[in-house]
Design a protein around this motif. Structure first.
Motif, PDB file in Angstrom:
ATOM      1  N   VAL A 179      39.039  42.342  45.172  1.00  0.00           N
ATOM      2  CA  VAL A 179      40.366  40.732  46.281  1.00  0.00           C
ATOM      3  C   VAL A 179      40.059  39.958  45.266  1.00  0.00           C
ATOM      4  CG1 VAL A 179      41.088  39.943  47.645  1.00  0.00           C
ATOM      5  CG2 VAL A 179      40.222  41.687  48.242  1.00  0.00           C
ATOM      6  N   LEU A 180      38.936  39.402  44.748  1.00  0.00           N
ATOM      7  CA  LEU A 180      38.866  37.990  43.693  1.00  0.00           C
ATOM      8  C   LEU A 180      39.752  38.384  42.759  1.00  0.00           C
ATOM      9  CD1 LEU A 180      35.234  36.827  45.515  1.00  0.00           C
ATOM     10  CD2 LEU A 180      37.613  35.219  45.094  1.00  0.00           C
ATOM     11  N   CYS A 181      39.245  39.309  41.469  1.00  0.00           N
ATOM     12  CA  CYS A 181      39.703  39.810  40.870  1.00  0.00           C
ATOM     13  C   CYS A 181      41.318  40.223  40.016  1.00  0.00           C
ATOM     14  CB  CYS A 181      38.619  40.746  40.017  1.00  0.00           C
ATOM     15  SG  CYS A 181      36.761  40.197  39.826  1.00  0.00           S
ATOM     16  N   ASN A 182      41.155  40.562  41.333  1.00  0.00           N
ATOM     17  CA  ASN A 182      43.018  40.812  41.780  1.00  0.00           C
ATOM     18  C   ASN A 182      42.868  42.518  41.148  1.00  0.00           C
ATOM     19  OD1 ASN A 182      45.328  40.910  42.003  1.00  0.00           O
ATOM     20  ND2 ASN A 182      45.948  40.041  40.257  1.00  0.00           N
ATOM     21  N   ARG A 183      41.511  43.195  41.001  1.00  0.00           N
ATOM     22  CA  ARG A 183      41.520  45.385  41.217  1.00  0.00           C
ATOM     23  C   ARG A 183      41.325  45.412  42.278  1.00  0.00           C
ATOM     24  NH1 ARG A 183      36.711  44.687  36.963  1.00  0.00           N
ATOM     25  NH2 ARG A 183      37.262  43.182  35.197  1.00  0.00           N
ATOM     26  N   GLN A 184      42.787  45.049  42.997  1.00  0.00           N
ATOM     27  CA  GLN A 184      42.677  45.789  44.381  1.00  0.00           C
ATOM     28  C   GLN A 184      42.725  47.614  44.415  1.00  0.00           C
ATOM     29  OE1 GLN A 184      43.872  42.968  44.134  1.00  0.00           O
ATOM     30  NE2 GLN A 184      44.142  41.651  45.342  1.00  0.00           N
ATOM     31  N   HIS A 185      43.466  47.975  42.672  1.00  0.00           N
ATOM     32  CA  HIS A 185      43.437  49.185  42.654  1.00  0.00           C
ATOM     33  C   HIS A 185      42.273  49.869  42.003  1.00  0.00           C
ATOM     34  CE1 HIS A 185      43.293  46.810  38.071  1.00  0.00           C
ATOM     35  NE2 HIS A 185      43.168  47.959  37.973  1.00  0.00           N
ATOM     36  N   GLU A 186      41.388  48.900  42.270  1.00  0.00           N
ATOM     37  CA  GLU A 186      40.087  50.109  41.775  1.00  0.00           C
ATOM     38  C   GLU A 186      39.103  50.592  43.000  1.00  0.00           C
ATOM     39  OE1 GLU A 186      37.485  47.430  38.975  1.00  0.00           O
ATOM     40  OE2 GLU A 186      39.107  47.432  37.614  1.00  0.00           O
ATOM     41  N   THR A 187      38.131  50.962  42.541  1.00  0.00           N
ATOM     42  CA  THR A 187      37.512  52.196  43.779  1.00  0.00           C
ATOM     43  C   THR A 187      37.454  51.355  44.723  1.00  0.00           C
ATOM     44  OG1 THR A 187      36.666  53.436  41.874  1.00  0.00           O
ATOM     45  CG2 THR A 187      35.652  53.824  44.217  1.00  0.00           C
ATOM     46  N   SER A 188      37.439  51.440  46.327  1.00  0.00           N
ATOM     47  CA  SER A 188      36.704  50.222  46.782  1.00  0.00           C
ATOM     48  C   SER A 188      35.560  50.786  47.278  1.00  0.00           C
ATOM     49  CB  SER A 188      37.284  51.272  48.385  1.00  0.00           C
ATOM     50  OG  SER A 188      37.334  52.684  48.524  1.00  0.00           O
ATOM     51  N   GLY A 189      35.359  50.125  48.271  1.00  0.00           N
ATOM     52  CA  GLY A 189      33.807  50.369  48.783  1.00  0.00           C
ATOM     53  C   GLY A 189      33.299  51.488  49.200  1.00  0.00           C
ATOM     54  N   VAL A 190      34.250  51.707  50.615  1.00  0.00           N
ATOM     55  CA  VAL A 190      33.627  53.513  50.893  1.00  0.00           C
ATOM     56  C   VAL A 190      33.758  54.569  50.038  1.00  0.00           C
ATOM     57  CG1 VAL A 190      34.151  54.811  52.731  1.00  0.00           C
ATOM     58  CG2 VAL A 190      34.811  52.548  53.398  1.00  0.00           C
TER      59      VAL A 190
END
Length: 187
Positions: free
Chosen positions: A109-120
């Motif tokens: 979120v802080l890097c504006n990379r919500q499209h990258e692999t989620s934590g889960v």
């Protein structure tokens, strides 16, 4: 003047809420949707690590600088690093799984990379690949830490991979958490 979005009290001279960044004064463009921040506001300018030199100021006054609204909206509040490490040890690593997942999502979120692999998904891929994906995760986390800090030529990625390979991934998580804490101004 009270903000219609968050209910915060604001001085009458401001155009945007000092709490959430919502436009308070309607201008001649009545048909347009309200903006989330000052004109020219872009969370990709500067960085959340305290380098606000690229953001526009409200009313041209640096004293009226507003926090980027995406930090509060995302629910990122920071966490105590010492407490996270202690809980990870006491719970035999169960809290560390939670920390891994949340830290990955917060840095995205802080890097504006919500499209990258989620934590889960990153956690599941690490398990499925017997830890090999964890090395890639550490590399990407280092990149995100550098981006949040605004350090283009830093080498946190290499440091995080080395820490992950020798079994000290929790140190990489602590460094990344420190960066997140500073970005959201956690005390």
């Amino acid at each position: 003047m009270i903000c219609p979005n968050c209910g915060a009290e604001n001085p009458d001279s401001t155009n945007f809420c000092t709490n959430c960044g919502t436009r308070l004064v309607q201008d001649s463009n009545q048909g347009q949707a309200p903006q989330d921040g000052p004109v020219g506001f872009n969370p990709n300018n500067g960085n959340a690590y305290g380098n606000n030199q690229n953001f526009n100021y409200q009313n041209g006054n640096p004293g009226n600088f507003q926090q980027p609204p995406y930090l509060a909206a995302a629910g990122i509040t920071g966490r105590s690093i010492a407490l996270a490490i202690i809980l990870s040890i006491v719970t035999c690593g169960i809290y560390n799984i939670y920390w891994f997942i949340v830290l990955t999502d917060e840095t995205n979120v802080l890097c504006n990379r919500q499209h990258e692999t989620s934590g889960v998904l990153a956690f599941l891929l690490t398990i499925v690949t017997c830890g090999i994906y964890g090395w890639f995760w550490a590399y990407k986390l280092g990149e995100k830490v550098d981006q949040i800090r605004g350090e283009q030529s830093a080498s946190n990625s290499i440091l995080f991979i080395i820490l992950q390979i020798i079994g000290l991934g929790i140190v990489a998580e602590a460094i990344a958490q420190d960066t997140v804490n500073k970005a959201v101004r956690f005390q």
